[in-house]
Design a protein around this motif. Structure first.
Motif, short mmCIF file in Angstrom:
data_model
loop_
_atom_site.label_atom_id
_atom_site.label_comp_id
_atom_site.label_asym_id
_atom_site.label_seq_id
_atom_site.Cartn_x
_atom_site.Cartn_y
_atom_site.Cartn_z
N PHE A 31 0.85 -1.18 0.00
CA PHE A 31 0.00 0.00 0.00
C PHE A 31 0.88 1.23 0.00
O PHE A 31 2.08 1.16 0.28
CB PHE A 31 -0.94 0.00 1.21
N THR A 32 0.30 2.35 -0.32
CA THR A 32 1.01 3.62 -0.31
C THR A 32 0.31 4.57 0.65
O THR A 32 -0.90 4.46 0.88
CB THR A 32 1.03 4.26 -1.71
N VAL A 33 1.08 5.48 1.19
CA VAL A 33 0.54 6.55 2.03
C VAL A 33 1.01 7.87 1.44
O VAL A 33 2.21 8.10 1.29
CB VAL A 33 1.02 6.43 3.49
N ARG A 34 0.09 8.72 1.08
CA ARG A 34 0.45 10.01 0.50
C ARG A 34 -0.41 11.12 1.08
O ARG A 34 -1.51 10.87 1.57
CB ARG A 34 0.31 9.98 -1.02
N GLU A 35 0.13 12.31 1.01
CA GLU A 35 -0.61 13.47 1.46
C GLU A 35 -1.36 14.09 0.30
O GLU A 35 -0.95 13.98 -0.85
CB GLU A 35 0.33 14.49 2.10
N ALA A 36 -2.48 14.73 0.63
CA ALA A 36 -3.28 15.38 -0.41
C ALA A 36 -3.94 16.62 0.17
O ALA A 36 -4.16 16.72 1.38
CB ALA A 36 -4.33 14.41 -0.95
N LYS A 37 -4.25 17.53 -0.70
CA LYS A 37 -5.06 18.70 -0.36
C LYS A 37 -6.38 18.56 -1.11
O LYS A 37 -6.40 18.48 -2.34
CB LYS A 37 -4.36 20.00 -0.75
N ILE A 38 -7.47 18.50 -0.38
CA ILE A 38 -8.79 18.29 -0.97
C ILE A 38 -9.62 19.55 -0.80
O ILE A 38 -9.67 20.12 0.29
CB ILE A 38 -9.49 17.09 -0.29
N ALA A 39 -10.27 19.96 -1.88
CA ALA A 39 -11.12 21.15 -1.82
C ALA A 39 -12.44 20.78 -1.16
O ALA A 39 -13.23 20.01 -1.69
CB ALA A 39 -11.35 21.70 -3.21
#
Length: 531
Positions: A31-39
């Motif tokens: 699995f991967t763990v990533r950061e995101a910015k969600i509107a």
């Protein structure tokens, strides 16, 4: 310095994902763990962490959305999310609620904007990950639990919810029986100011609280209470798992059991020792945990169609002084019988004994008994968060030496010792008349398990404030104490203590007296449920 939070996050994530996630027979390759910015709603940026299985999916994967708790960032659930992604193939999006840490906007206290944010997160995940919107669940602790339940009521795409240490009724939680829970209010306001930016509604609520006019802002709490959205949850057929602690300092279990009883879809209730968020704390980090394991089974059944052997309706209780879990078909089934104990007039049994009334099962002659108001006694509910956590982790209860409770400032009643072990299981209910000498007075009822030496362990309690009455006029007080499950050993007795001061709550008992009574037409009683 700005890199430090990211480095800490990366380190913790590596530990959780590399060491706490054990391989499973049906696990994903990775699995991967990533950061995101969600509107979010209105374009507010929400800081999120996305945990997603690696490799090609045969179809759209099930989605879990997890709003973070009050004053906590989105790293809160990364350990649990990693296990869910690795072992069961979920795409998990954990995000920081608006107004806190790296998310934009202001704190809205689970208002319409918070619900709209959660719905936007679902939209974003469907568009930017391998998840679809056919199988969507939401989970959270505390603030995240409330937002999850409210969102599920508004959005029929949410098929299942696991709401842990959340609320059903904010009024009953923070203003129980018209008693201001000042310790809870100070804790929420203080932590909110340190970690976030308070919105207009919350600032107005704080002003009302400081100015002793909480009643003016109760409409805000009602609008944000999932109990007022139950019809929508039922119409959507949402599968709802509710988990709380017996001693929760913020959201007591009575409002949760009430909500559970009104749900008519798939539902599960779990109550265990501890304080706010402590029963689920380590599970959020990916460690073995009964509540999170049951939540994973719940989602597997209702999102993946995998039978985990969890009935669609049921209750699991762990008594306050036990490590064993007990299962029931319903909340009512946890109480097999109810004994009505009548409050007898407090009196001295011998010259050196403190005044104590009996709790016999037969009706008693009419009586009256007066205490002073406004002075604390040894009977109290303990320290916010600390006492409940000690009970949960060490089984150390809030205690009192009942013979030392000052009878000038408290009224005390006790049963005879039980000849064999009994289990108090359910919601005790008190009925007694009270005649305050002032316009307002607060009363605090405590139910104890008392051993042969007089040492009492607190097993249930409840406040009630009588406001704006006419001094000297008798009033009937009917109080449902907190739901509880407690094993009372043979040779122990139950004791009821009522006084007028508790440091957790705003004091409305500055002066005067309170006269308790048991008139002929309305005998004072304590109804105790037994399992």
């Amino acid at each position: 310095m700005r890199r430090l939070p990211a480095l800490v996050t990366t380190a913790i994530t590596a530990v959780l994902c590399g060491q706490l996630v054990a391989p499973a027979a049906s696990a994903e390759e990775g699995f991967t763990v990533r950061e995101a910015k969600i509107a979010g709603s209105g374009g507010v940026s929400l800081a999120a962490k996305v945990v997603e299985p690696e490799g090609a999916a045969r179809g759209s994967r099930p989605l879990l959305v997890m709003p973070a708790s009050w004053a906590v960032p989105n790293i809160e659930y990364v350990g649990a999310a990693a296990r869910l992604a690795h072992e069961s193939g979920y795409v998990v999006v954990s995000y920081t609620a608006r107004g806190f840490y790296g998310s934009g906007g202001e704190v809205e206290v689970a208002g319409p904007e918070d619900v709209a944010d959660a719905r936007r997160v679902i939209d974003w995940a469907v568009e930017h990950t391998s998840a679809g919107d056919e199988h969507v669940g939401m989970a959270g602790i505390s603030y995240g639990a409330g937002i999850s339940a409210l969102t599920a009521a508004e959005d029929s795409r949410v098929d299942a919810v696991a709401a842990m240490s959340g609320w059903a009724d904010l009024v009953a939680s923070l203003y129980p029986n018209e008693t201001v829970s000042s310790a809870a209010a100070e804790l929420l306001l203080g932590s909110g100011k340190v970690t976030g930016r308070l919105g207009t509604d919350l600032r107005e609520l704080e002003r009302a609280y400081r100015e002793h006019r909480v009643e003016d802002e109760l409409h805000m709490a009602r609008e944000r209470s999932p109990k007022n959205r139950i019809d929508q949850l039922n119409a959507n057929g949402t599968a709802v798992l509710l988990a709380n602690a017996w001693q929760d300092s913020l959201f007591p279990p009575g409002q949760i059991t009430d909500m559970f009883g009104r749900l008519n879809g798939p539902k599960r209730l779990m109550l265990s020792p501890g304080d706010h968020a402590t029963p689920e704390l380590f599970g959020a980090a990916g460690l073995p945990n009964r509540v999170w394991e049951r939540a994973a089974d719940w989602f597997d059944q209702h999102l993946r169609g995998i039978d985990r052997g969890v009935p669609d309706s049921g209750v699991e209780l762990q008594p306050l002084n036990s490590s064993e879990w007990h299962s029931y078909s319903s909340w009512d089934a946890a109480s097999r019988r109810t004994a009505t104990h009548y409050l007898a007039e407090p009196r001295k049994r011998h010259p050196l004994a403190p005044e104590t009334g009996g709790l016999p099962t037969g009706k008693q002659p009419a009586w009256q008994h007066r205490i002073e108001a406004g002075d604390p006694t040894l009977a109290n509910s303990g320290v916010v968060l600390v006492s409940g956590a000690l009970q949960g982790f060490t089984r150390m209860p809030v205690g009192v030496a009942t013979p030392l409770v000052d009878r000038e400032d408290a009224a005390v009643w006790a049963t005879r010792p039980y000849s064999e072990e009994v289990v108090v299981s359910g919601t005790p209910r008190l009925s007694v008349t009270a005649t305050p000498s002032a316009e307002s007075v607060s009363l605090f009822a405590h139910l104890y398990d008392v051993g042969p030496a007089g040492r009492g362990s607190l097993i249930s309690r409840k406040p009630v404030t009588l406001r704006n009455g006419q001094p000297g006029v008798q009033r009937l007080v009917e109080v449902s104490l907190r739901p509880t499950a407690w094993e009372v050993p043979a040779g122990h007795r139950l004791a009821l203590v009522i006084d007028t001061v508790d440091t957790r709550y705003r004091d409305e008992s500055s002066t005067g007296t309170v006269t308790f009574g048991s008139p002929e037409g309305s005998p004072a009683s304590l109804r105790v449920p037994f399992g």
